[in-house]
Design a protein around this motif. Sequence first.
Motif, mmCIF file in Angstrom:
data_model
loop_
_atom_site.group_PDB
_atom_site.id
_atom_site.type_symbol
_atom_site.label_atom_id
_atom_site.label_comp_id
_atom_site.label_asym_id
_atom_site.label_seq_id
_atom_site.Cartn_x
_atom_site.Cartn_y
_atom_site.Cartn_z
ATOM 1 N N LEU A 81 -6.147 8.986 3.648
ATOM 2 C CA LEU A 81 -5.732 10.035 2.717
ATOM 3 C C LEU A 81 -4.260 10.396 2.911
ATOM 4 C CD1 LEU A 81 -8.818 12.436 2.725
ATOM 5 C CD2 LEU A 81 -8.075 10.918 0.886
ATOM 6 N N VAL A 82 -3.808 10.448 4.151
ATOM 7 C CA VAL A 82 -2.391 10.737 4.409
ATOM 8 C C VAL A 82 -1.510 9.645 3.805
ATOM 9 C CG1 VAL A 82 -0.644 10.913 6.219
ATOM 10 C CG2 VAL A 82 -2.804 12.143 6.453
ATOM 11 N N CYS A 83 -1.896 8.385 4.008
ATOM 12 C CA CYS A 83 -1.124 7.282 3.430
ATOM 13 C C CYS A 83 -1.155 7.328 1.903
ATOM 14 C CB CYS A 83 -1.671 5.949 3.933
ATOM 15 S SG CYS A 83 -1.409 5.657 5.695
ATOM 16 N N SER A 84 -2.295 7.704 1.339
ATOM 17 C CA SER A 84 -2.390 7.823 -0.120
ATOM 18 C C SER A 84 -1.440 8.889 -0.641
ATOM 19 C CB SER A 84 -3.824 8.164 -0.524
ATOM 20 O OG SER A 84 -4.737 7.196 -0.057
ATOM 21 N N MET A 85 -1.348 9.993 0.069
ATOM 22 C CA MET A 85 -0.453 11.068 -0.363
ATOM 23 C C MET A 85 1.012 10.650 -0.253
ATOM 24 S SD MET A 85 -2.463 14.289 1.355
ATOM 25 C CE MET A 85 -4.187 14.590 0.943
ATOM 26 N N LEU A 86 1.328 9.828 0.742
ATOM 27 C CA LEU A 86 2.698 9.318 0.839
ATOM 28 C C LEU A 86 3.043 8.442 -0.360
ATOM 29 C CD1 LEU A 86 2.979 8.385 4.636
ATOM 30 C CD2 LEU A 86 4.142 10.245 3.445
ATOM 31 N N VAL A 87 2.100 7.579 -0.749
ATOM 32 C CA VAL A 87 2.336 6.722 -1.913
ATOM 33 C C VAL A 87 2.430 7.567 -3.183
ATOM 34 C CG1 VAL A 87 1.428 4.798 -3.269
ATOM 35 C CG2 VAL A 87 1.188 4.785 -0.787
ATOM 36 N N PHE A 88 1.573 8.558 -3.295
ATOM 37 C CA PHE A 88 1.636 9.447 -4.457
ATOM 38 C C PHE A 88 2.968 10.194 -4.502
ATOM 39 C CE2 PHE A 88 0.986 13.675 -6.295
ATOM 40 C CZ PHE A 88 0.521 13.342 -7.553
ATOM 41 N N PHE A 89 3.475 10.567 -3.333
ATOM 42 C CA PHE A 89 4.746 11.290 -3.243
ATOM 43 C C PHE A 89 5.909 10.445 -3.756
ATOM 44 C CE2 PHE A 89 8.274 13.042 -0.506
ATOM 45 C CZ PHE A 89 8.359 14.257 -1.155
ATOM 46 N N MET A 90 5.734 9.134 -3.787
ATOM 47 C CA MET A 90 6.800 8.256 -4.273
ATOM 48 C C MET A 90 7.093 8.474 -5.755
ATOM 49 S SD MET A 90 5.845 4.705 -2.284
ATOM 50 C CE MET A 90 7.281 3.812 -2.865
ATOM 51 N N ASN A 91 6.162 9.072 -6.496
ATOM 52 C CA ASN A 91 6.447 9.373 -7.906
ATOM 53 C C ASN A 91 7.650 10.295 -8.041
ATOM 54 O OD1 ASN A 91 4.149 8.356 -9.913
ATOM 55 N ND2 ASN A 91 3.176 8.863 -7.977
ATOM 56 N N LEU A 92 7.802 11.216 -7.091
ATOM 57 C CA LEU A 92 8.988 12.069 -7.094
ATOM 58 C C LEU A 92 10.244 11.234 -6.889
ATOM 59 C CD1 LEU A 92 10.446 14.814 -6.988
ATOM 60 C CD2 LEU A 92 9.896 14.901 -4.541
ATOM 61 N N GLY A 93 10.173 10.260 -5.983
ATOM 62 C CA GLY A 93 11.330 9.404 -5.744
ATOM 63 C C GLY A 93 11.723 8.603 -6.970
ATOM 64 N N PHE A 94 10.728 8.018 -7.642
ATOM 65 C CA PHE A 94 11.033 7.265 -8.861
ATOM 66 C C PHE A 94 11.662 8.166 -9.917
ATOM 67 C CE2 PHE A 94 7.743 4.254 -7.264
ATOM 68 C CZ PHE A 94 8.500 3.096 -7.326
ATOM 69 N N GLY A 95 11.111 9.368 -10.069
ATOM 70 C CA GLY A 95 11.660 10.277 -11.071
ATOM 71 C C GLY A 95 13.096 10.666 -10.782
ATOM 72 N N CYS A 96 13.406 10.941 -9.508
ATOM 73 C CA CYS A 96 14.776 11.334 -9.150
ATOM 74 C C CYS A 96 15.753 10.174 -9.314
ATOM 75 C CB CYS A 96 14.801 11.850 -7.713
ATOM 76 S SG CYS A 96 13.993 13.444 -7.481
ATOM 77 N N VAL A 97 15.361 8.984 -8.871
ATOM 78 C CA VAL A 97 16.256 7.827 -8.975
ATOM 79 C C VAL A 97 16.547 7.498 -10.437
ATOM 80 C CG1 VAL A 97 16.408 5.338 -8.589
ATOM 81 C CG2 VAL A 97 15.644 6.835 -6.753
ATOM 82 N N GLU A 98 15.489 7.418 -11.240
ATOM 83 C CA GLU A 98 15.675 7.019 -12.637
ATOM 84 C C GLU A 98 16.463 8.059 -13.426
ATOM 85 O OE1 GLU A 98 11.846 6.124 -14.250
ATOM 86 O OE2 GLU A 98 11.290 4.882 -12.529
ATOM 87 N N SER A 99 16.112 9.336 -13.253
ATOM 88 C CA SER A 99 16.826 10.370 -14.010
ATOM 89 C C SER A 99 18.268 10.513 -13.528
ATOM 90 C CB SER A 99 16.096 11.708 -13.884
ATOM 91 O OG SER A 99 16.055 12.138 -12.526
ATOM 92 N N GLY A 100 18.506 10.323 -12.230
ATOM 93 C CA GLY A 100 19.863 10.447 -11.719
ATOM 94 C C GLY A 100 20.791 9.356 -12.213
ATOM 95 N N PHE A 101 20.270 8.149 -12.376
ATOM 96 C CA PHE A 101 21.097 7.029 -12.824
ATOM 97 C C PHE A 101 21.163 6.911 -14.345
ATOM 98 C CE2 PHE A 101 20.431 5.210 -8.493
ATOM 99 C CZ PHE A 101 21.771 5.068 -8.166
ATOM 100 N N CYS A 102 20.450 7.775 -15.058
ATOM 101 C CA CYS A 102 20.495 7.757 -16.519
ATOM 102 C C CYS A 102 21.393 8.885 -17.027
ATOM 103 C CB CYS A 102 19.088 7.905 -17.100
ATOM 104 S SG CYS A 102 18.033 6.466 -16.828
ATOM 105 N N ARG A 103 21.632 8.873 -18.322
ATOM 106 C CA ARG A 103 22.452 9.916 -18.926
ATOM 107 C C ARG A 103 21.672 11.219 -19.043
ATOM 108 N NH1 ARG A 103 24.199 5.961 -23.774
ATOM 109 N NH2 ARG A 103 22.074 5.266 -23.281
ATOM 110 N N ALA A 104 22.402 12.314 -19.076
ATOM 111 C CA ALA A 104 21.772 13.636 -19.063
ATOM 112 C C ALA A 104 20.863 13.847 -20.268
ATOM 113 C CB ALA A 104 22.843 14.725 -19.013
#
Length: 303
Positions: free
Chosen positions: A80-103
């Motif tokens: 379950l802890v490992c699952s939550m870490l993988v789920f937490f990666m959605n935040l990382g994808f959102g930050c990376v993609e939105s940061g490298f895109c236009r406002a």
Amino acid sequence: MSSVLRICFRPGLAVLAGLLLMLTTTSRVQAQDAPAPAETTATAEAPAPAAEEAPAPAAPPTAEEVLGKLTVGIDTIWVLVCSMLVFFMNLGFGCVESGFCRAKNCVNILSKNFVVFAVCSIGFWLVGWDLMFGTGDGEFIGKSGSFMVQAKDNSPLQATKGYEGEYSSIAWATVPLWCKFFFQLCFAGTAATIVSGAVAERIKYGAFIAFCFVMAVAIYPVTGHWIWGFGYLAKEWNFWDFAGSTVVHSVGGWAALTGAIILGPRIGKFSKDGRINAIPGHNMTAAFIGCLVLWFGWFGFNP
């Protein structure tokens, strides 16, 4: 004189006679209504019921039973802890993609990364899990199980009673069924989220949602069955996957490449003469945070 006495005593005698009559009648009625004395009969007292014997105390659990339950509990928490870490990666994808895109496209990017997991959850729950881990050694898809993860499974008890269920390809994991499901669901969502960055700023919102559903229902489960479900690649080619390098990252990468080829470059990326135009991101801080979150969450791929 005698006549006067007669007149005076006649009413008194009448009253006295009436009182005597009333007293006599009342005593008779009370005598009739009085209950008869109860007859005392000697009855033998019934013997008292014998006291029930106390049940024998249950035997204390053996050391092996205690160790088995403890192992299942620790393994479940770890998965379950490992699952939550993988789920937490959605935040990382959102930050990376939105940061490298236009406002102007930031809200669209964040919304896609938010809803992708919800859509994948529905698709993987309805059909995906059973196609991926249903029994079907060497097959293209899993052929046992049912819809909505309803097949039998006794994973936590298989160490002592043997496995009884329809998901034998993942029976080696003794954690509860829904713990396994959540772990694999996070992988399915990650595979779909990889595509989000490759098609950012050039795909319609509804089209991306439809793709995520197809990814969770067919693309990820079928490929996953070939390898993790002991399907075609695992049986015929002895194919092994480490940390989702093929089932998750490669499948998501190939799907992202296909989407980028179909959609083409972003409008304004190339001039008419073929010159490349830079489209800088609008928030490098968000992109940096996203990279660290992805780096940290990746450790959940290796439980």
